[in-house]
Design a protein around this motif. Structure first.
Motif, PDB file in Angstrom:
ATOM      1  N   PRO A 516       0.814  -1.237   0.000  1.00  0.00           N
ATOM      2  CA  PRO A 516       0.000   0.000   0.000  1.00  0.00           C
ATOM      3  C   PRO A 516       0.840   1.276   0.000  1.00  0.00           C
ATOM      4  O   PRO A 516       0.535   2.212  -0.762  1.00  0.00           O
ATOM      5  N   PRO A 517       1.927   1.396   0.812  1.00  0.00           N
ATOM      6  CA  PRO A 517       2.726   2.634   0.714  1.00  0.00           C
ATOM      7  C   PRO A 517       3.385   2.817  -0.654  1.00  0.00           C
ATOM      8  O   PRO A 517       3.534   3.957  -1.113  1.00  0.00           O
ATOM      9  N   LEU A 518       3.757   1.723  -1.314  1.00  0.00           N
ATOM     10  CA  LEU A 518       4.328   1.851  -2.659  1.00  0.00           C
ATOM     11  C   LEU A 518       3.298   2.389  -3.640  1.00  0.00           C
ATOM     12  O   LEU A 518       3.606   3.215  -4.511  1.00  0.00           O
ATOM     13  N   ILE A 519       2.046   1.930  -3.510  1.00  0.00           N
ATOM     14  CA  ILE A 519       0.987   2.439  -4.395  1.00  0.00           C
ATOM     15  C   ILE A 519       0.722   3.918  -4.105  1.00  0.00           C
ATOM     16  O   ILE A 519       0.532   4.720  -5.031  1.00  0.00           O
ATOM     17  N   ASP A 520       0.726   4.297  -2.828  1.00  0.00           N
ATOM     18  CA  ASP A 520       0.541   5.708  -2.490  1.00  0.00           C
ATOM     19  C   ASP A 520       1.661   6.558  -3.084  1.00  0.00           C
ATOM     20  O   ASP A 520       1.433   7.706  -3.504  1.00  0.00           O
ATOM     21  N   LEU A 521       2.866   6.007  -3.129  1.00  0.00           N
ATOM     22  CA  LEU A 521       3.989   6.756  -3.678  1.00  0.00           C
ATOM     23  C   LEU A 521       3.796   7.039  -5.164  1.00  0.00           C
ATOM     24  O   LEU A 521       4.216   8.094  -5.670  1.00  0.00           O
ATOM     25  N   LEU A 522       3.135   6.119  -5.885  1.00  0.00           N
ATOM     26  CA  LEU A 522       2.892   6.339  -7.306  1.00  0.00           C
ATOM     27  C   LEU A 522       1.929   7.494  -7.555  1.00  0.00           C
ATOM     28  O   LEU A 522       1.950   8.105  -8.635  1.00  0.00           O
ATOM     29  N   GLU A 523       1.068   7.797  -6.582  1.00  0.00           N
ATOM     30  CA  GLU A 523       0.086   8.867  -6.768  1.00  0.00           C
ATOM     31  C   GLU A 523       0.692  10.251  -6.578  1.00  0.00           C
ATOM     32  O   GLU A 523       0.092  11.248  -6.974  1.00  0.00           O
ATOM     33  N   ALA A 534       9.482   2.258  -7.721  1.00  0.00           N
ATOM     34  CA  ALA A 534       8.362   1.753  -6.929  1.00  0.00           C
ATOM     35  C   ALA A 534       7.538   0.745  -7.724  1.00  0.00           C
ATOM     36  O   ALA A 534       7.089  -0.278  -7.189  1.00  0.00           O
ATOM     37  N   ALA A 535       7.336   0.999  -9.022  1.00  0.00           N
ATOM     38  CA  ALA A 535       6.587   0.062  -9.859  1.00  0.00           C
ATOM     39  C   ALA A 535       7.331  -1.266  -9.987  1.00  0.00           C
ATOM     40  O   ALA A 535       6.712  -2.341  -9.944  1.00  0.00           O
ATOM     41  N   PHE A 536       8.644  -1.229 -10.148  1.00  0.00           N
ATOM     42  CA  PHE A 536       9.419  -2.471 -10.218  1.00  0.00           C
ATOM     43  C   PHE A 536       9.333  -3.228  -8.891  1.00  0.00           C
ATOM     44  O   PHE A 536       9.260  -4.472  -8.871  1.00  0.00           O
ATOM     45  N   ALA A 537       9.357  -2.510  -7.769  1.00  0.00           N
ATOM     46  CA  ALA A 537       9.240  -3.171  -6.470  1.00  0.00           C
ATOM     47  C   ALA A 537       7.876  -3.847  -6.330  1.00  0.00           C
ATOM     48  O   ALA A 537       7.776  -4.982  -5.830  1.00  0.00           O
ATOM     49  N   LEU A 538       6.825  -3.170  -6.775  1.00  0.00           N
ATOM     50  CA  LEU A 538       5.498  -3.779  -6.733  1.00  0.00           C
ATOM     51  C   LEU A 538       5.427  -5.022  -7.611  1.00  0.00           C
ATOM     52  O   LEU A 538       4.839  -6.041  -7.222  1.00  0.00           O
ATOM     53  N   GLU A 539       6.023  -4.961  -8.771  1.00  0.00           N
ATOM     54  CA  GLU A 539       6.022  -6.122  -9.663  1.00  0.00           C
ATOM     55  C   GLU A 539       6.791  -7.287  -9.040  1.00  0.00           C
ATOM     56  O   GLU A 539       6.369  -8.443  -9.149  1.00  0.00           O
ATOM     57  N   ARG A 540       7.919  -7.007  -8.385  1.00  0.00           N
ATOM     58  CA  ARG A 540       8.701  -8.093  -7.781  1.00  0.00           C
ATOM     59  C   ARG A 540       7.933  -8.742  -6.626  1.00  0.00           C
ATOM     60  O   ARG A 540       8.043  -9.958  -6.418  1.00  0.00           O
ATOM     61  N   ALA A 544       2.271  -9.009 -10.656  1.00  0.00           N
ATOM     62  CA  ALA A 544       1.016  -8.652 -11.325  1.00  0.00           C
ATOM     63  C   ALA A 544       1.110  -8.772 -12.837  1.00  0.00           C
ATOM     64  O   ALA A 544       0.098  -9.040 -13.510  1.00  0.00           O
ATOM     65  N   GLY A 545       2.266  -8.555 -13.414  1.00  0.00           N
ATOM     66  CA  GLY A 545       2.414  -8.657 -14.860  1.00  0.00           C
ATOM     67  C   GLY A 545       1.796  -7.499 -15.612  1.00  0.00           C
ATOM     68  O   GLY A 545       1.441  -7.652 -16.790  1.00  0.00           O
ATOM     69  N   MET A 546       1.662  -6.355 -14.981  1.00  0.00           N
ATOM     70  CA  MET A 546       1.058  -5.189 -15.652  1.00  0.00           C
ATOM     71  C   MET A 546       2.156  -4.388 -16.355  1.00  0.00           C
ATOM     72  O   MET A 546       2.573  -3.320 -15.913  1.00  0.00           O
ATOM     73  N   TRP A 547       2.621  -4.929 -17.456  1.00  0.00           N
ATOM     74  CA  TRP A 547       3.667  -4.293 -18.245  1.00  0.00           C
ATOM     75  C   TRP A 547       3.033  -3.483 -19.367  1.00  0.00           C
ATOM     76  O   TRP A 547       1.956  -3.812 -19.865  1.00  0.00           O
ATOM     77  N   GLU A 548       3.706  -2.440 -19.768  1.00  0.00           N
ATOM     78  CA  GLU A 548       3.232  -1.625 -20.874  1.00  0.00           C
ATOM     79  C   GLU A 548       4.431  -1.127 -21.672  1.00  0.00           C
ATOM     80  O   GLU A 548       5.521  -0.931 -21.135  1.00  0.00           O
ATOM     81  N   THR A 598       3.730  -0.707 -15.230  1.00  0.00           N
ATOM     82  CA  THR A 598       2.944   0.521 -15.254  1.00  0.00           C
ATOM     83  C   THR A 598       3.139   1.325 -13.968  1.00  0.00           C
ATOM     84  O   THR A 598       3.354   0.766 -12.890  1.00  0.00           O
ATOM     85  N   VAL A 599       3.088   2.627 -14.102  1.00  0.00           N
ATOM     86  CA  VAL A 599       3.165   3.524 -12.942  1.00  0.00           C
ATOM     87  C   VAL A 599       1.794   4.129 -12.642  1.00  0.00           C
ATOM     88  O   VAL A 599       1.695   5.112 -11.907  1.00  0.00           O
ATOM     89  N   ASP A 600       0.731   3.526 -13.180  1.00  0.00           N
ATOM     90  CA  ASP A 600      -0.635   3.993 -12.942  1.00  0.00           C
ATOM     91  C   ASP A 600      -1.089   3.483 -11.572  1.00  0.00           C
ATOM     92  O   ASP A 600      -1.315   2.278 -11.382  1.00  0.00           O
ATOM     93  N   ALA A 601      -1.211   4.383 -10.616  1.00  0.00           N
ATOM     94  CA  ALA A 601      -1.573   3.974  -9.257  1.00  0.00           C
ATOM     95  C   ALA A 601      -2.957   3.352  -9.205  1.00  0.00           C
ATOM     96  O   ALA A 601      -3.203   2.435  -8.398  1.00  0.00           O
ATOM     97  N   ALA A 602      -3.882   3.817 -10.045  1.00  0.00           N
ATOM     98  CA  ALA A 602      -5.246   3.272 -10.017  1.00  0.00           C
ATOM     99  C   ALA A 602      -5.243   1.795 -10.396  1.00  0.00           C
ATOM    100  O   ALA A 602      -5.960   0.977  -9.793  1.00  0.00           O
ATOM    101  N   ARG A 603      -4.457   1.413 -11.408  1.00  0.00           N
ATOM    102  CA  ARG A 603      -4.395   0.008 -11.811  1.00  0.00           C
ATOM    103  C   ARG A 603      -3.796  -0.851 -10.700  1.00  0.00           C
ATOM    104  O   ARG A 603      -4.272  -1.954 -10.425  1.00  0.00           O
ATOM    105  N   TRP A 604      -2.748  -0.338 -10.058  1.00  0.00           N
ATOM    106  CA  TRP A 604      -2.148  -1.107  -8.973  1.00  0.00           C
ATOM    107  C   TRP A 604      -3.111  -1.243  -7.790  1.00  0.00           C
ATOM    108  O   TRP A 604      -3.193  -2.311  -7.164  1.00  0.00           O
ATOM    109  N   ARG A 605      -3.850  -0.192  -7.481  1.00  0.00           N
ATOM    110  CA  ARG A 605      -4.774  -0.268  -6.348  1.00  0.00           C
ATOM    111  C   ARG A 605      -5.904  -1.254  -6.641  1.00  0.00           C
ATOM    112  O   ARG A 605      -6.312  -2.028  -5.763  1.00  0.00           O
ATOM    113  N   ALA A 606      -6.372  -1.246  -7.891  1.00  0.00           N
ATOM    114  CA  ALA A 606      -7.424  -2.193  -8.252  1.00  0.00           C
ATOM    115  C   ALA A 606      -6.907  -3.633  -8.165  1.00  0.00           C
ATOM    116  O   ALA A 606      -7.618  -4.535  -7.693  1.00  0.00           O
ATOM    117  N   PHE A 607      -5.678  -3.854  -8.618  1.00  0.00           N
ATOM    118  CA  PHE A 607      -5.108  -5.198  -8.525  1.00  0.00           C
ATOM    119  C   PHE A 607      -4.974  -5.617  -7.069  1.00  0.00           C
ATOM    120  O   PHE A 607      -5.270  -6.765  -6.710  1.00  0.00           O
TER     121      PHE A 607
END
Length: 701
Positions: A516-523, A534-540, A544-548, A598-607
């Motif tokens: 959650p703090p990593l997602i907040d950082l993206l916003e 932060a996005a790479f840390a979330l992926e590791r 999630a596999g949310m690549w673009e 992706t660095v889209d915080a909304a997509r990460w929060r939904a995931f």
């Protein structure tokens, strides 16, 4: 589990079969190698350290003959005793010439001392060889093609004697003695006599230069029609035919450049599976096989391709060592060593050559590397101990001696390998390295502490993480080797003052509470590099596999070439613009695309809300699975990671299993697959507590 090997196929043998030991006596072998090292240093001194106060061509040619004779004795291309005697005679000739001029140049005295040392070693080798019955020469086995691993080829040829390029002496100025001056005439008779004297001194008419060049035989006539220009892309003059030797050398150059190109491109990029490099490796091995099929003309030309290069290119260093290291004989490997020692202190060139020595199948590689350990240049010694340890050929005493070296590059390379083996003498070496001023040596000490389960590793890494220099490296090691308390400390520090290196380390901790703090950082509106980390840390953590796909700016790919200077002439059009119809010109090049999380915080929060509701916030995750060594091994085997990240995964397996299997992403694909298969049962036994930070005891000392 630890293993060492030379990844090669012996001449004429089956895969995995070791080469047959040579018939050369071990003591004679050492004496010849010592003489070879002394002569090589003498040759380098003649090339670089001696002022050309006299003609050094004679000593240089004598040293070439001596080195060639030593290679004959090494490889049995001639009677060994006779070859050693020929080498000694050549050394005597060089020493006599050097001794005559030693008083003119101080550097020649050092060369003379090296020649005397070589002469003494040759006497020992001759005495040893004379007591051994001569062995009959063996016919070389047929050349067989390589596949997936380099094969050691045996090509019948003369020894590759090096060409020693000594500076030319200053030319003697040949100035004719001027004629005596003519006295100023005072009478007409004296004037007439002066004119006659000048006529006699003047050169003959035939000696005067021609007033104009001779008219060519096939000169164009004024009424000839103008020559029709060739069509674009074609040339009127195709050149003269080349002979067979020139053709073979041209083919050798093509194969050499192929090996150099593959050496630069075989490391996969982010998202590329490491097994995809198998195609490139087969191309490289096929090019080396072509050199073997051409035989002696090709092998003799390879050292020239490096010596005649205008710059010290690391890709050429890799290619020379890779090609020459696939041919049996001390002379082939010595040619690559000489190119290394001629490179001076060019770090990239030394590292490129060392990268090839980690792969070549040469059976005399340990002998050559141990000779390089005695070189005065620290970068060469660092490369030598690194390759020896990488190949599993270094003893613990050699590693300890290197780690105690006063030169920081040498000690840093040895410390990492000692940490993998958890030597009993490691703690005192680590304590010494921590007090060093060299940042690379301190980082090597941190790595050794983490790998060996040093009792003060956590304290040292936490303190180093706060330092402005090396803090990111210490944070990553703490994430890999630390416990749950270390993970909480690292996550807290990362969000107090977010920076790219700390956020990357948070991903390696795998703490679910950090998502959650990593997602907040993206916003937040902040640095793009920080948000991407932060996005790479979330992926590791989540997998999630949310690549673009993201277009990369040109300046991030390569530095633009400087524009051609404006000399007042019209710009030349590209060939595509000359030959294409104006209505059908080629399109502009497409932008370079890379895949990034992706660095889209909304997509990460939904995931996070949809897929991760059942996660234990106090547990550790990797790629969406509870952390365990098996998950780490799967990521090493098939994960979307770079070669540098795969090296960190190898360290993580050592830490979390307490075992060791030799692995590096620089290896050939088949060697990597063997290492992964060897890791599999070890990782399975150590995966009894998924999602936790547990680790076995592997303490040094």
């Amino acid at each position: 589990m630890s293993f060492s090997y030379l990844p090669f196929v012996a001449p004429g043998g089956q895969e995995g079969q070791p080469s047959a030991p040579g018939s050369l006596d071990l003591l004679a072998h050492d004496a010849l190698e010592s003489a070879h090292a002394a002569l090589r240093r003498a040759a380098l001194s003649l090339e670089h350290d001696v002022e050309p106060v006299t003609d050094l061509t004679g000593p240089a040619r004598a040293l070439e003959r001596a080195l060639g004779a030593i290679y004959d004795a090494f490889d049995g291309r001639a009677d060994r005793v006779a070859a050693v005697r020929a080498a000694a005679a050549a050394v005597d000739g060089a020493a006599a010439a050097v001794g005559e001029a030693a008083g003119l140049e101080a550097g020649l005295a050092a060369v003379g001392e090296l020649l005397r040392s070589a002469r003494a070693w040759l006497e020992r080798a001759e005495a040893r060889l004379a007591a051994v019955p001569p062995a009959s020469p063996l016919d070389p086995p047929p050349i067989r093609a390589s596949r997936d691993r380099p094969r050691l080829h045996a090509v019948p040829r003369a020894s590759l004697a090096p060409r020693i390029k000594v500076p030319e002496p200053p030319p003697a100025e040949l100035v004719a003695k001027p004629p005596p001056p003519i006295a100023r005439p005072k009478t007409f008779e004296e004037l007439k006599a002066a004119v006659e004297a000048l006529k006699q001194r003047a050169p003959a008419p035939g000696a005067l230069p021609a007033a104009a060049e001779a008219r060519p035989l096939a000169a164009r006539r004024d009424d000839d029609p103008p020559a029709r220009p060739p069509p674009p892309g074609f040339a009127r003059d195709v050149g003269a035919a080349i002979d067979d030797l020139a053709f073979l050398r041209a083919r050798t150059r093509e194969c050499f450049e192929e090996v150099a190109m593959v050496g630069m491109q075989r490391a996969p990029l982010l998202g590329d599976p490491f097994r995809g490099a198998l195609v490139l490796e087969r191309r490289m091995l096929a090019a080396i096989d072509v050199v073997a099929a051409i035989g002696a003309p090709a092998l003799e030309h390879v050292p020239r391709l490096v010596a005649e290069a205008p710059v010290k290119d690391p890709s050429l260093a890799f290619a020379s060592a890779m090609v020459l290291g696939c041919f049996a004989g001390r002379d082939a490997l010595a040619a690559a060593e000489l190119a290394l020692l001629r490179s001076g202190r060019d770090k990239a060139f030394i590292e490129g050559l060392g990268a090839a020595l980690k792969l070549v199948p040469h059976e005399l590689l340990p002998l050559a590397l141990r000779g390089l350990l005695r070189e005065p240049e620290p970068l060469v010694r660092a490369m030598a101990i690194d390759v020896l340890a990488y190949r599993g050929l270094a003893t613990e005493d050699e590693l300890v001696a290197a780690a105690s070296d006063d030169a920081a590059p040498v000690a840093a390379r040895a410390l990492y390998h000692l940490g993998c083996g958890a030597s009993q003498r490691l703690p005192e070496l680590i304590q010494r390295a921590l007090a060093a001023e060299d940042p690379a040596l301190r980082e090597a000490a941190w790595t050794a502490m983490a790998l060996s389960d040093h009792p003060h590793a956590s304290i040292a890494l936490r303190g180093a993480m706060e330092a402005p220099e090396g803090g990111d490296a210490a944070a990553l090691l703490l994430a890999i080797a630390g416990d749950e308390a270390d993970a909480r400390h690292l996550v807290a520090r990362a969000f107090e003052a977010p920076r790219e290196g700390l956020l990357a380390a948070v991903g390696w901790t795998g703490a679910a509470s950090a998502v959650p703090p990593l997602i907040d950082l993206l916003e937040r509106d902040g640095d793009k590099a920080v948000k991407l980390a932060a996005a790479f840390a979330l992926e590791r953590i989540t997998g999630a596999g949310m690549w673009e796909e993201v277009a990369v700016e040109d300046e991030e790919i390569v530095v633009a070439d400087p524009p051609d200077p404006d000399v007042g002439e019209p710009r030349e059009l590209k060939l595509a613009q000359l030959v294409s119809d104006p209505r059908d010109l080629p399109p502009a090049p497409a932008p370079e695309l890379v895949e990034l999380p992706t660095v889209d915080a909304a997509r990460w929060r939904a995931f996070w809300m949809e897929r991760c509701q059942g996660w234990d916030l106090g547990a550790r995750y990797r790629r969406g699975r509870p952390y365990s060594p098996e998950v780490v091994l799967d990521e090493l085997d098939a994960g979307r990671v770079t070669p540098a990240e795969r090296r960190h995964l190898q360290r993580e397996l050592i830490v979390r299993t307490g075992a060791f299997v030799r692995f590096d992403p620089h290896d050939f694909v088949v060697a990597q697959e063997e290492a992964i298969a060897a890791w599999r049962p070890i990782a399975a036994r150590a995966s009894g507590a998924p999602g936790r930070w547990t680790r076995p005891r592997r303490r040094a000392g």
